[in-house]
Design a protein around this motif. Structure first.
Motif, PDB file in Angstrom:
ATOM      1  N   HIS A   1       1.104  -1.399   0.042  1.00  0.00           N
ATOM      2  CA  HIS A   1       0.029   0.414   0.156  1.00  0.00           C
ATOM      3  C   HIS A   1       0.920   1.149  -0.198  1.00  0.00           C
ATOM      4  CE1 HIS A   1      -4.082   2.413   0.919  1.00  0.00           C
ATOM      5  NE2 HIS A   1      -3.073   2.983   2.060  1.00  0.00           N
ATOM      6  N   GLY A   2       0.052   1.976  -1.114  1.00  0.00           N
ATOM      7  CA  GLY A   2       1.046   3.199  -1.091  1.00  0.00           C
ATOM      8  C   GLY A   2       2.547   3.124  -1.940  1.00  0.00           C
ATOM      9  N   GLU A   3       3.338   2.119  -2.563  1.00  0.00           N
ATOM     10  CA  GLU A   3       4.132   1.382  -3.258  1.00  0.00           C
ATOM     11  C   GLU A   3       4.000   1.558  -4.615  1.00  0.00           C
ATOM     12  OE1 GLU A   3       6.462  -1.115  -2.195  1.00  0.00           O
ATOM     13  OE2 GLU A   3       6.540  -0.204   0.279  1.00  0.00           O
ATOM     14  N   GLY A   4       4.706   2.190  -5.619  1.00  0.00           N
ATOM     15  CA  GLY A   4       4.352   2.008  -6.959  1.00  0.00           C
ATOM     16  C   GLY A   4       5.278   2.808  -7.716  1.00  0.00           C
ATOM     17  N   ILE A   5       4.963   2.129  -9.355  1.00  0.00           N
ATOM     18  CA  ILE A   5       5.622   2.314 -10.318  1.00  0.00           C
ATOM     19  C   ILE A   5       5.284   3.609 -10.743  1.00  0.00           C
ATOM     20  CG2 ILE A   5       7.750   1.575 -12.117  1.00  0.00           C
ATOM     21  CD1 ILE A   5       7.438  -1.046 -11.202  1.00  0.00           C
ATOM     22  N   ALA A   6       5.712   5.029 -10.816  1.00  0.00           N
ATOM     23  CA  ALA A   6       5.355   5.857 -12.062  1.00  0.00           C
ATOM     24  C   ALA A   6       5.524   5.422 -13.204  1.00  0.00           C
ATOM     25  CB  ALA A   6       5.825   7.324 -11.525  1.00  0.00           C
ATOM     26  N   LEU A   7       4.360   5.071 -14.354  1.00  0.00           N
ATOM     27  CA  LEU A   7       4.837   4.906 -15.409  1.00  0.00           C
ATOM     28  C   LEU A   7       5.444   6.511 -16.231  1.00  0.00           C
ATOM     29  CD1 LEU A   7       1.638   3.429 -16.017  1.00  0.00           C
ATOM     30  CD2 LEU A   7       3.499   2.248 -16.246  1.00  0.00           C
ATOM     31  N   PRO A   8       6.225   5.970 -17.089  1.00  0.00           N
ATOM     32  CA  PRO A   8       7.627   6.982 -18.198  1.00  0.00           C
ATOM     33  C   PRO A   8       5.473   6.828 -18.807  1.00  0.00           C
ATOM     34  CG  PRO A   8       8.024   4.780 -18.738  1.00  0.00           C
ATOM     35  CD  PRO A   8       6.703   5.093 -17.153  1.00  0.00           C
ATOM     36  N   ASN A   9       6.357   8.455 -19.678  1.00  0.00           N
ATOM     37  CA  ASN A   9       5.484   8.500 -20.522  1.00  0.00           C
ATOM     38  C   ASN A   9       5.886   7.659 -21.646  1.00  0.00           C
ATOM     39  OD1 ASN A   9       3.646   9.809 -23.040  1.00  0.00           O
ATOM     40  ND2 ASN A   9       5.236  11.695 -22.811  1.00  0.00           N
ATOM     41  N   LEU A  10       4.961   6.747 -22.288  1.00  0.00           N
ATOM     42  CA  LEU A  10       5.303   5.911 -23.531  1.00  0.00           C
ATOM     43  C   LEU A  10       5.350   6.831 -25.310  1.00  0.00           C
ATOM     44  CD1 LEU A  10       3.725   2.864 -22.154  1.00  0.00           C
ATOM     45  CD2 LEU A  10       6.200   3.736 -21.766  1.00  0.00           C
ATOM     46  N   ARG A  11       4.662   7.625 -25.811  1.00  0.00           N
ATOM     47  CA  ARG A  11       4.032   8.122 -26.610  1.00  0.00           C
ATOM     48  C   ARG A  11       4.817   9.013 -27.095  1.00  0.00           C
ATOM     49  NH1 ARG A  11       0.311  10.924 -29.088  1.00  0.00           N
ATOM     50  NH2 ARG A  11       0.629  12.815 -30.590  1.00  0.00           N
ATOM     51  N   GLY A  12       5.100   8.027 -28.355  1.00  0.00           N
ATOM     52  CA  GLY A  12       6.224   8.120 -30.130  1.00  0.00           C
ATOM     53  C   GLY A  12       7.504   7.067 -29.563  1.00  0.00           C
ATOM     54  N   MET A  13       7.156   6.548 -28.291  1.00  0.00           N
ATOM     55  CA  MET A  13       8.078   5.238 -27.993  1.00  0.00           C
ATOM     56  C   MET A  13       7.963   4.044 -29.014  1.00  0.00           C
ATOM     57  SD  MET A  13       9.820   3.415 -24.726  1.00  0.00           S
ATOM     58  CE  MET A  13       9.845   5.195 -24.200  1.00  0.00           C
ATOM     59  N   SER A  14       9.377   3.334 -29.646  1.00  0.00           N
ATOM     60  CA  SER A  14       8.977   1.909 -30.137  1.00  0.00           C
ATOM     61  C   SER A  14       8.175   0.805 -29.485  1.00  0.00           C
ATOM     62  CB  SER A  14      10.291   1.511 -31.194  1.00  0.00           C
ATOM     63  OG  SER A  14      10.578   0.874 -29.952  1.00  0.00           O
ATOM     64  N   TYR A  15       7.667   0.355 -29.646  1.00  0.00           N
ATOM     65  CA  TYR A  15       6.214  -0.939 -29.232  1.00  0.00           C
ATOM     66  C   TYR A  15       7.754  -1.750 -28.700  1.00  0.00           C
ATOM     67  CZ  TYR A  15       3.453  -4.537 -27.282  1.00  0.00           C
ATOM     68  OH  TYR A  15       2.777  -5.306 -27.342  1.00  0.00           O
ATOM     69  N   ALA A  16       8.214  -2.027 -29.580  1.00  0.00           N
ATOM     70  CA  ALA A  16       9.095  -3.002 -28.118  1.00  0.00           C
ATOM     71  C   ALA A  16      10.328  -2.535 -26.986  1.00  0.00           C
ATOM     72  CB  ALA A  16      10.375  -3.745 -29.900  1.00  0.00           C
ATOM     73  N   LYS A  17      10.587  -1.350 -28.040  1.00  0.00           N
ATOM     74  CA  LYS A  17      11.613  -0.804 -26.488  1.00  0.00           C
ATOM     75  C   LYS A  17      10.580  -0.427 -25.294  1.00  0.00           C
ATOM     76  CE  LYS A  17      13.947   3.424 -25.351  1.00  0.00           C
ATOM     77  NZ  LYS A  17      14.707   4.534 -26.230  1.00  0.00           N
ATOM     78  N   ALA A  18       9.406  -0.095 -25.717  1.00  0.00           N
ATOM     79  CA  ALA A  18       8.391   0.093 -24.485  1.00  0.00           C
ATOM     80  C   ALA A  18       8.322  -0.972 -23.581  1.00  0.00           C
ATOM     81  CB  ALA A  18       7.196   0.553 -25.230  1.00  0.00           C
ATOM     82  N   ILE A  19       8.121  -2.027 -24.406  1.00  0.00           N
ATOM     83  CA  ILE A  19       7.497  -3.428 -23.973  1.00  0.00           C
ATOM     84  C   ILE A  19       9.079  -4.089 -22.925  1.00  0.00           C
ATOM     85  CG2 ILE A  19       7.766  -6.001 -24.509  1.00  0.00           C
ATOM     86  CD1 ILE A  19       5.681  -5.479 -26.619  1.00  0.00           C
ATOM     87  N   GLU A  20       9.975  -3.457 -23.669  1.00  0.00           N
ATOM     88  CA  GLU A  20      11.340  -4.461 -22.915  1.00  0.00           C
ATOM     89  C   GLU A  20      12.132  -2.855 -21.479  1.00  0.00           C
ATOM     90  OE1 GLU A  20      16.403  -3.287 -23.329  1.00  0.00           O
ATOM     91  OE2 GLU A  20      14.782  -3.248 -25.315  1.00  0.00           O
ATOM     92  N   MET A  21      11.989  -1.884 -21.546  1.00  0.00           N
ATOM     93  CA  MET A  21      11.364  -0.799 -20.492  1.00  0.00           C
ATOM     94  C   MET A  21      11.033  -1.319 -19.266  1.00  0.00           C
ATOM     95  SD  MET A  21      11.425   3.816 -21.015  1.00  0.00           S
ATOM     96  CE  MET A  21       9.397   3.471 -20.493  1.00  0.00           C
ATOM     97  N   MET A  22       9.512  -1.140 -20.165  1.00  0.00           N
ATOM     98  CA  MET A  22       8.650  -1.584 -18.460  1.00  0.00           C
ATOM     99  C   MET A  22       9.095  -2.972 -18.065  1.00  0.00           C
ATOM    100  SD  MET A  22       7.575   1.030 -19.038  1.00  0.00           S
ATOM    101  CE  MET A  22       6.440   1.044 -16.756  1.00  0.00           C
ATOM    102  N   GLU A  23       9.237  -4.145 -18.734  1.00  0.00           N
ATOM    103  CA  GLU A  23       9.442  -5.148 -18.316  1.00  0.00           C
ATOM    104  C   GLU A  23      10.360  -5.340 -17.842  1.00  0.00           C
ATOM    105  OE1 GLU A  23       9.923  -8.491 -22.186  1.00  0.00           O
ATOM    106  OE2 GLU A  23       7.402  -8.169 -21.229  1.00  0.00           O
ATOM    107  N   GLU A  24      11.648  -5.021 -17.476  1.00  0.00           N
ATOM    108  CA  GLU A  24      12.432  -4.531 -16.494  1.00  0.00           C
ATOM    109  C   GLU A  24      12.097  -4.325 -14.910  1.00  0.00           C
ATOM    110  OE1 GLU A  24      15.492  -1.899 -18.270  1.00  0.00           O
ATOM    111  OE2 GLU A  24      16.413  -3.204 -19.387  1.00  0.00           O
ATOM    112  N   GLN A  25      11.069  -3.180 -15.002  1.00  0.00           N
ATOM    113  CA  GLN A  25      10.250  -2.358 -13.998  1.00  0.00           C
ATOM    114  C   GLN A  25       9.186  -4.109 -13.275  1.00  0.00           C
ATOM    115  OE1 GLN A  25      10.016   1.616 -13.311  1.00  0.00           O
ATOM    116  NE2 GLN A  25      10.302   1.564 -15.539  1.00  0.00           N
ATOM    117  N   GLY A  26       9.054  -5.103 -14.259  1.00  0.00           N
ATOM    118  CA  GLY A  26       8.098  -5.907 -13.504  1.00  0.00           C
ATOM    119  C   GLY A  26       6.568  -5.756 -14.060  1.00  0.00           C
ATOM    120  N   ILE A  27       6.396  -4.447 -14.765  1.00  0.00           N
ATOM    121  CA  ILE A  27       5.641  -4.023 -16.160  1.00  0.00           C
ATOM    122  C   ILE A  27       5.136  -4.460 -17.506  1.00  0.00           C
ATOM    123  CG2 ILE A  27       4.257  -2.283 -16.280  1.00  0.00           C
ATOM    124  CD1 ILE A  27       4.945  -2.096 -13.543  1.00  0.00           C
TER     125      ILE A  27
END
Length: 216
Positions: A43-69
């Motif tokens: 509770h109260g903890e979380g990962i602030a999502l970055p702005n993925l707009r304009g980022m390639s789909y593959a890069k967005a997957i790679e970056m977010m999976e490193e944070q468990g998303i």
């Protein structure tokens, strides 16, 4: 039983000890459930999502999976100013705090412009009506082509010099040309036809008298 003995049991240390123990157990359970759930759910903890707009789909997957998303594409769109395959939108939005293991959904920019159906405007609407409908759909219109016919009436819709029909699927990037009438009907314009009509002021006086004096 003696009344004194009876009431004495209520003030005995044994009874009050049990009551105190039960109270402590209940309070402990309440605190345990509250704080235990908070710890378990982070509770109260979380990962602030970055702005993925304009980022390639593959890069967005790679970056977010490193944070468990996890990132999942659930829709496509089209923006000609952005690269194909990049992220157009995301849900939840940038800045939202999510817990590890959460899935976010994204809209991916299509590799080609979407096709849009030509509405029922051919020989069924004025130039302004057709112009409004097509621009609302996202089409770009070239200068209209003018032919003999009823003024500003739409006789055809063309793309690259080829006539289109109602219901044809046309890429939204394709410029269209409306073929409209110029007010000329046959070889004479509407104004010329009005000018060719005889004017009562042009009738000779004798002809006018002949008409008015015709016997009943």
């Amino acid at each position: 039983m003696d009344v004194k003995v009876f009431f004495g049991k209520f003030v005995s240390g044994y009874l009050w000890g049990h009551l105190l123990a039960m109270t402590l157990v209940i309070v402990g359970l309440c605190f345990g459930v509250k704080y235990g759930l908070a710890i378990y759910t982070h509770h109260g903890e979380g990962i602030a999502l970055p702005n993925l707009r304009g980022m390639s789909y593959a890069k967005a997957i790679e970056m977010m999976e490193e944070q468990g998303i996890y990132v999942v594409a659930n829709d496509t769109g089209y923006n000609k100013k952005m690269e194909a395959g990049c992220v157009l939108m995301q849900t939840p939005g940038a800045g939202t705090k999510v817990k590890e293991g959460r899935t976010i959904f994204v809209t991916i920019n299509s590799t080609s412009s979407p096709a849009v159906k030509i509405p029922d405007i051919i020989d069924n609407s004025s130039f302004r009506e057709a112009q409004a409908k097509l621009t609302a759909l996202g089409f770009r219109l070239l200068e209209p082509k003018v032919i003999d016919g009823e003024r500003d009436w739409v006789y055809d819709v063309q793309a690259g010099g080829h006539s289109l029909q109602q219901g044809d699927m046309v890429p939204i990037e394709t410029p269209l040309t409306l073929v409209i009438g110029n007010g000329m009907i046959g070889e004479e314009s509407e104004e010329d036809m009005m000018l060719d009509m005889p004017d009562s002021t042009d009738l000779e006086t004798d002809d006018f008298e002949e008409v008015t004096e015709r016997p009943m």
